[in-house]
Scaffold this motif. Structure first.
Motif, PDB file in Angstrom:
ATOM      1  N   THR A 208       4.630   2.279   1.816  1.00  0.00           N
ATOM      2  CA  THR A 208       5.790   2.850   1.122  1.00  0.00           C
ATOM      3  C   THR A 208       6.138   4.236   1.663  1.00  0.00           C
ATOM      4  O   THR A 208       7.311   4.630   1.648  1.00  0.00           O
ATOM      5  N   ASP A 209       5.144   4.966   2.152  1.00  0.00           N
ATOM      6  CA  ASP A 209       5.432   6.262   2.778  1.00  0.00           C
ATOM      7  C   ASP A 209       6.284   6.075   4.036  1.00  0.00           C
ATOM      8  O   ASP A 209       7.187   6.888   4.312  1.00  0.00           O
ATOM      9  N   LYS A 210       6.020   5.023   4.768  1.00  0.00           N
ATOM     10  CA  LYS A 210       6.824   4.729   5.960  1.00  0.00           C
ATOM     11  C   LYS A 210       8.256   4.357   5.565  1.00  0.00           C
ATOM     12  O   LYS A 210       9.217   4.719   6.254  1.00  0.00           O
ATOM     13  N   TRP A 211       8.389   3.620   4.461  1.00  0.00           N
ATOM     14  CA  TRP A 211       9.740   3.304   3.963  1.00  0.00           C
ATOM     15  C   TRP A 211      10.532   4.581   3.709  1.00  0.00           C
ATOM     16  O   TRP A 211      11.700   4.692   4.070  1.00  0.00           O
ATOM     17  N   LYS A 212       9.862   5.547   3.063  1.00  0.00           N
ATOM     18  CA  LYS A 212      10.546   6.793   2.689  1.00  0.00           C
ATOM     19  C   LYS A 212      11.098   7.502   3.919  1.00  0.00           C
ATOM     20  O   LYS A 212      12.194   8.069   3.884  1.00  0.00           O
ATOM     21  N   GLY A 213      10.335   7.447   5.023  1.00  0.00           N
ATOM     22  CA  GLY A 213      10.790   8.090   6.257  1.00  0.00           C
ATOM     23  C   GLY A 213      12.078   7.479   6.775  1.00  0.00           C
ATOM     24  O   GLY A 213      12.974   8.200   7.245  1.00  0.00           O
ATOM     25  N   VAL A 214      12.177   6.168   6.700  1.00  0.00           N
ATOM     26  CA  VAL A 214      13.383   5.480   7.169  1.00  0.00           C
ATOM     27  C   VAL A 214      14.571   5.830   6.273  1.00  0.00           C
ATOM     28  O   VAL A 214      15.676   6.157   6.743  1.00  0.00           O
ATOM     29  N   ALA A 215      14.376   5.751   4.961  1.00  0.00           N
ATOM     30  CA  ALA A 215      15.472   6.018   4.028  1.00  0.00           C
ATOM     31  C   ALA A 215      15.963   7.462   4.155  1.00  0.00           C
ATOM     32  O   ALA A 215      17.171   7.731   4.125  1.00  0.00           O
ATOM     33  N   LYS A 216      15.019   8.399   4.293  1.00  0.00           N
ATOM     34  CA  LYS A 216      15.376   9.813   4.329  1.00  0.00           C
ATOM     35  C   LYS A 216      16.121  10.182   5.601  1.00  0.00           C
ATOM     36  O   LYS A 216      16.956  11.103   5.602  1.00  0.00           O
ATOM     37  N   ASN A 217      15.867   9.444   6.673  1.00  0.00           N
ATOM     38  CA  ASN A 217      16.402   9.847   7.979  1.00  0.00           C
ATOM     39  C   ASN A 217      17.324   8.779   8.562  1.00  0.00           C
ATOM     40  O   ASN A 217      17.362   8.586   9.772  1.00  0.00           O
TER      41      ASN A 217
ATOM     42  N   THR B 161       0.842  -1.207   0.000  1.00  0.00           N
ATOM     43  CA  THR B 161       0.000   0.000   0.000  1.00  0.00           C
ATOM     44  C   THR B 161       0.874   1.252   0.000  1.00  0.00           C
ATOM     45  O   THR B 161       2.054   1.207   0.375  1.00  0.00           O
ATOM     46  N   SER B 162       0.280   2.352  -0.391  1.00  0.00           N
ATOM     47  CA  SER B 162       1.007   3.625  -0.379  1.00  0.00           C
ATOM     48  C   SER B 162       1.345   4.040   1.049  1.00  0.00           C
ATOM     49  O   SER B 162       2.360   4.705   1.288  1.00  0.00           O
ATOM     50  N   ASN B 163       0.514   3.678   2.009  1.00  0.00           N
ATOM     51  CA  ASN B 163       0.801   3.975   3.409  1.00  0.00           C
ATOM     52  C   ASN B 163       2.098   3.298   3.847  1.00  0.00           C
ATOM     53  O   ASN B 163       2.936   3.891   4.545  1.00  0.00           O
TER      54      ASN B 163
END
Length: 768
Positions: free
Chosen positions: A541-550, A537-539
């Motif tokens: 993948t949005d959580k993935w982005k938070g980990v990668a970005k930070n 889900t997009s929800n």
């Protein structure tokens, strides 16, 4: 043992002089393989001295129950053992009833053995005086057929030197074998039938637990003074052994020889009830062709392999011998014909490490197979991982991960984790990243995107889910961290925030997100299928982005380098040059506690990341990190010198690059690690190829085009290699003054040489 007893030769591995101390090492160095089976270079005749007998069948293994001091949740139940298979090469030889045994002979002279890499055969010859004082001259030629990959052939020739005598050959099969590497001394094989039919014999056996069914077979023919003798052999049978006896009175000076054909048929490729029938079919083909014709076909098959994969070096015989030895062994181990197979660290040369699949395949081997063979071969290696995705998800689930997170095993045969050292099994999780990188690397080099929507995206999703769950948020750092890991440097266990691992995690997530969008835009049917199957889900993948970005990366302001892990600077930073030579190698001389507290690095760790993601950093960053970490590196992994050679060449430090190249190319030939008798380092041999092509040749793929920044060691006159880039064959020759390109085929090709664009026309040599 003399490390330099192998003679320098551009196309052969040669040993002269019989030395009991080098027998086991030579059994490794002169090993044979054809992708389907392999064997150490054991003597065919009886040998009662120290020896490591080993014959192996690709993909056949036994799940040896894990042996540990105490059990831990998530521990693999077994360690997959590559099995010492039933022995088909054995030929007992008796002269007037006295066994020929080099260990007991009163003298052995003119001993010479040669592994001819150009033509794919192994020859051994010697003169010996038996305990009964009879003198003989013996010459044996052996090869494993590439054309009939279930078949091997032996020509065993004897000439009596000083008197007439009765010569007896007893070719045999033996399934009463054991593994050198075993946890509990279990019985690995069960023999179900021992049969003989005329000049043929068969042993049917299956592996315990895994139930791989095999038929080991042989057929022998006797030749006297060049003429075939139609004689019926005597028969001897035991529970796990069958032998045929051929006895002939022979005059002094007359040659007598036995041609023995043997090998394996396996239930992986034949119906269980037809293994003997399949063996007969192979033998029928062998006999119709005969030993000499089979040998000629072997030479042609190897000529075809070398036509594409050879690297030539002019001016340095040892360097030339080293690279050809590496290329030869890689082709003996894996030819890409079966996607269920992979490349074990010892190939067919020994049993250490379980002989299974490691991250070495994705990090080191795929570039070699992509560039020297049809891209389908590399694709099969990636298909292997896709086929094991469900097992990777299961492996992660055992460790508490959820929602389809996948952790690929450190060691495997069938997708299950089967490595039983906790600091590796649970913590060396960077292996996941190497698999994702291989997917990226395959597309970058071949231009074949189809693998990703068909298979690769599901693998990437499982890996990204793992990294998301494996990271945790640190309030103290206001960053995501990854705790309790082991990086490529296995002399550091259970560390926090290994920089290489953290960087891979961030990259894997970002690369997966990129491919999700690309597949959604370009392959909507595949995208819907994958989303439906994975329930992504997009929800999420949005959580993935938070980990990668930070993601957190340990860094030293003082030295201006990323730290191998948190706390690295707490160590006593004494460089390798100050280590006492008597303490080397430290993995054999020091306690594990002392190693863990030291700053010493087994293999490229931070620098492994700079190898994978060289284009992410400016050159001065590579230089700074290389200068900081290499002085602490003991290079006690076979995978270490090649990476450092490539990077030293990138930095134009050619003397250092050459030293690392020589170490990786002759690691086994010169036995740097004092362990070659256990088997060869097959997967690191692909790194040797990379050290020339990517290191000295400077090969990269930049903006979808081949790019070269060639350099040459000062003692080389020239070197050359071929690349299959997207079905176009390019030969590159580098000299001290220029670089020559020869493009085969019909299409033009645009490349970059030292940053400048160069247009190549087919079948036209261009010098620049």
């Amino acid at each position: 043992m003399n490390q330099e007893y192998i003679k320098a030769d551009v196309w052969s591995i040669i040993e002269e002089g019989y030395d009991q101390e080098t027998v086991k090492s030579s059994e490794s160095l002169f090993s044979l393989g054809n992708g389907a089976m392999g064997q150490r270079a054991n003597f065919e005749e009886r040998y009662t001295g120290p020896t490591f007998q080993g014959s192996y069948i690709a993909g056949v293994y036994y799940p040896d129950k894990t042996r540990v001091g105490w059990w831990k949740n998530g521990y693999p139940e077994y360690f997959a053992k590559v099995l010492n298979a039933p022995n088909w090469i054995g030929i007992d030889v008796l002269i007037n009833n006295e066994p020929l045994d080099l260990f007991t002979c009163s003298s052995v002279t003119d001993f010479r053995r040669e592994l001819n890499m150009k033509e794919g055969w192994y020859k051994r010859k010697f003169k010996a005086t038996l305990p009964n004082s009879i003198k003989v001259q013996v010459e044996i030629t052996r090869f494993l057929s590439l054309d009939l990959n279930e078949l091997g052939a032996i020509d065993y020739n004897i000439t009596l030197l000083d008197q007439d005598a009765e010569v007896t050959f007893i070719p045999y099969l033996d399934s009463g074998i054991t593994n050198e590497d075993s946890n509990w001394d279990d019985k690995f094989w069960n023999t179900t039938a021992v049969d003989s039919k005329g000049s043929r014999a068969y042993i049917e056996a299956h592996t315990m637990k895994t139930n791989f069914k095999t038929c080991t077979f042989m057929h022998a023919e006797l030749y006297h003074a060049g003429k075939k003798l139609n004689v019926a052999p005597g028969l001897s049978k035991k529970d796990t052994w069958v032998g045929h006896t051929y006895t002939q009175k022979v005059k002094q000076g007359e040659p007598i020889s036995l041609h023995k054909f043997g090998g394996y048929t396996v239930s992986r490729y034949h119906k269980t009830g037809s293994l003997v029938e399949a063996a007969d079919s192979v033998l029928d083909q062998a006999l119709e062709l005969g030993f000499d014709v089979l040998l000629e076909k072997q030479k042609k098959a190897w000529a075809s392999i070398w036509q594409m994969s050879d690297i030539t070096i002019d001016g340095d015989i040892k360097a030339q011998q080293g690279i050809r030895f590496n290329i030869f062994q890689l082709n003996q181990t894996y030819l890409g014909t079966d996607s269920r197979l992979n490349i074990g660290p010892k190939g067919f040369t020994g049993e250490k490490y379980g002989g299974s699949t490691y991250w070495d395949t994705e990090a080191y081997c795929i570039p070699f197979y992509m560039a020297t063979k049809d891209q389908k071969v590399a694709r099969n290696l990636l298909k292997y991982r896709y086929a094991h995705l469900e097992k990777a998800i299961e492996n992660a689930r055992k460790l508490g991960f959820k929602n389809g997170a996948a952790l690929y095993p450190m060691v495997t045969m069938n997708g299950e984790e089967c490595h039983n050292e906790w600091e590796i099994t649970f913590e060396e999780i960077h292996r996941n990243g190497a698999i994702a990188f291989a997917i990226f690397n395959y597309y970058r080099f071949t231009g074949d995107y189809s693998y990703i929507p068909e298979m690769g995206l599901e693998v990437l999703i499982g890996i990204a889910r793992f990294w998301y769950q494996r990271a945790n948020y640190s309030e103290a750092k206001n960053k995501y961290v990854i705790l309790g890991v082991t990086g490529p440097n296995e002399y550091e266990n259970n560390v926090n925030n290994n920089w290489y691992t953290n960087y891979l995690a961030k990259w894997c997530i970002e690369y997966t997100l990129e491919q999700l969008q690309k597949v959604k835009d370009g392959y909507p049917d595949d995208y819907q299928r994958i989303i439906g199957h994975t329930q992504l889900t997009s929800n999420e993948t949005d959580k993935w982005k938070g980990v990668a970005k930070n993601m957190y990366f340990p860094y030293s302001e003082k030295y201006g380098v990323y730290l191998q892990q948190d706390g690295f600077l707490d160590k006593e930073l004494i460089t390798v040059e100050h280590l006492d030579k008597l303490d080397r190698p430290i993995n054999q001389k020091w306690s594990w506690d002392r190693i863990l507290r030291s700053p010493y690095i087994k293999q490229a760790d931070v620098l492994q990341c700079f190898y994978f993601f060289e284009d992410h950093f400016p050159l001065e960053d590579l230089q700074k990190h290389f200068d900081f970490y290499e002085p602490f590196t003991v290079h006690e992994s076979s995978l270490s010198p090649c990476v450092h050679s490539i990077q030293a060449a990138k930095l134009d430090r050619m003397d250092q690059a050459y030293r690392f190249y020589l170490r990786t190319s002759r690691l086994d030939l010169d036995d740097y690690n004092k362990e070659v008798e256990e088997g060869l380092h097959i997967t690191s041999m692909a790194g040797t190829w990379m050290s020339i092509v990517e290191g000295f040749g400077g090969l990269r793929v930049i903006d979808d085009k081949l790019s070269f920044t060639p350099r040459i060691p000062k003692n080389w006159k020239s070197y050359s290699f071929k690349i299959n880039f997207r079905n176009r064959i390019l030969k590159v020759t580098v000299t001290a003054t220029d670089t020559l390109f020869n493009l085969e085929g019909r299409e033009q090709m645009s490349i970059r040489l030292n940053g400048k664009r160069l247009e190549l026309n087919p079948n036209e040599e261009i010098s620049a």
